[in-house]
Design a protein around this motif. Sequence first.
Motif, short mmCIF file in Angstrom:
data_model
loop_
_atom_site.label_atom_id
_atom_site.label_comp_id
_atom_site.label_asym_id
_atom_site.label_seq_id
_atom_site.Cartn_x
_atom_site.Cartn_y
_atom_site.Cartn_z
N UNK A 134 74.15 100.68 64.87
CA UNK A 134 73.66 99.31 65.08
C UNK A 134 74.73 98.30 64.68
N UNK A 135 75.97 98.67 64.96
CA UNK A 135 77.07 97.73 64.74
C UNK A 135 77.49 97.62 63.29
N UNK A 136 78.18 96.55 62.99
CA UNK A 136 78.82 96.38 61.69
C UNK A 136 77.82 95.97 60.61
N UNK A 137 78.09 96.37 59.35
CA UNK A 137 77.32 95.83 58.23
C UNK A 137 77.71 94.38 58.02
N UNK A 138 76.95 93.67 57.21
CA UNK A 138 77.24 92.25 57.00
C UNK A 138 77.07 91.83 55.54
N UNK A 139 77.65 90.70 55.22
CA UNK A 139 77.24 89.90 54.07
C UNK A 139 76.55 88.67 54.63
N UNK A 140 76.12 87.77 53.75
CA UNK A 140 75.46 86.54 54.19
C UNK A 140 76.05 85.33 53.48
N UNK A 141 75.96 84.19 54.14
CA UNK A 141 76.13 82.90 53.46
C UNK A 141 74.89 82.07 53.75
N UNK A 142 74.24 81.61 52.69
CA UNK A 142 73.02 80.80 52.82
C UNK A 142 73.32 79.38 52.35
N UNK A 143 72.86 78.41 53.13
CA UNK A 143 72.93 77.02 52.66
C UNK A 143 71.50 76.51 52.48
N UNK A 144 71.14 76.27 51.21
CA UNK A 144 69.78 75.84 50.89
C UNK A 144 69.63 74.34 51.11
N UNK A 145 68.38 73.88 51.08
CA UNK A 145 68.12 72.48 51.44
C UNK A 145 68.67 71.49 50.42
N UNK A 146 68.98 71.95 49.21
CA UNK A 146 69.59 71.05 48.21
C UNK A 146 71.11 71.03 48.34
N UNK A 147 71.67 71.80 49.30
CA UNK A 147 73.11 71.83 49.52
C UNK A 147 73.81 73.02 48.90
N UNK A 148 73.11 73.79 48.04
CA UNK A 148 73.74 74.96 47.42
C UNK A 148 74.11 76.00 48.48
N UNK A 149 75.37 76.47 48.43
CA UNK A 149 75.84 77.51 49.34
C UNK A 149 76.05 78.79 48.54
N UNK A 150 75.41 79.86 48.99
CA UNK A 150 75.43 81.14 48.27
C UNK A 150 76.03 82.22 49.15
N UNK A 151 76.94 82.98 48.58
CA UNK A 151 77.53 84.15 49.26
C UNK A 151 76.87 85.42 48.75
#
Length: 321
Positions: free
Chosen positions: A199-216
């Motif tokens: 099913x293709x490549x594994x991934x990481x994520x980047x999330x941008x929350x509504x307060x502006x916090x960006x999480x890797x």
Amino acid sequence: MNLSIRLAVLAGFGVALTFPVLAQNVKVTPLGGIDGEFCPQDRALVFEDPNGTRILYDPGRTVAGASDPRLGKIDIILVSHMHGDHVGNAHNKAPNSGSCEKPDMSVSAVPNTSAVNIAIAKKSKIVTGSEMPPFFAAKLKANSGDPADSILARFGGSVTVGGVRIATVTALHSNGVDPDYIGGDLGKAMKEAGIAGDVGLPTGYVLRFSNGLVVYLSGDTGIVADQEAVVRNFYHAKLAVMNMGDGFSTGPVEAAYVINELVKPVSVIASHANEVGTVGGKVRPGSKTETFMKAVKVPAYIPLSGKTMEFDAEGKCTAGC
Ligand SMILES: [Zn+2]
């Protein structure tokens, strides 16, 4: 409207406008094997946006299935890749069953996966990258769920669900689908041949929350240039969740290099230790967890199961650390 009523209305608005500003933190709650500890199978984290959206990242084996009372409302499920310790091929009977050293993984979740079982029970969206969405769509459909609840976020793009922007990023790892999820004659033949589905490549994520916090969220990965070029230089991640278990992914020294030299976040949460990381809630001397915590140059936090941490828009821990 007379003046005093107008003032009262304005004061009411003032209160209403002030409270959300005070509460603009993202809450992070680890759902591990044993309350207050960091144990070998611990992967799962619940992120709660200030707007109430709740995201379960990599349910793994320590979430006790869909009926785990710690889950509450789950709007979104993220699965970094298909390995059983992330998607959940089995899980414990209940929170705190077994011990930190010998976790209970007695409840099978094949052929569905724990992620799919939880998604159906909670009516969650499953957001994945690569070529994983059709797999999850087929599983949802096979279990009377809605295949449209499986949503794609492929490298370079992003989707916004529940006010949280979700992107997937490079993870240098593998992503085979265990034949146990496929079953039948095909699954049997694949198992005998010792091969996994693709099913293709594994991934990481980047999330941008509504307060502006960006999480890797690193997922399982080796060291990759994208951790600097994409996660740091483009997304400007302020909080990182870094896998450091060694053998299967970066070990503690490599993971610390990623944090110190490539991602350079404001704070980091250790993850995926594949060892007893704490005893009595304190880092175990001689552990990989200790090596990682000592090697990173930014504030580092241990994901103690059930202990909620709060982070502001800049990635600073403001409570629970
Ligand atoms: Zn893996």
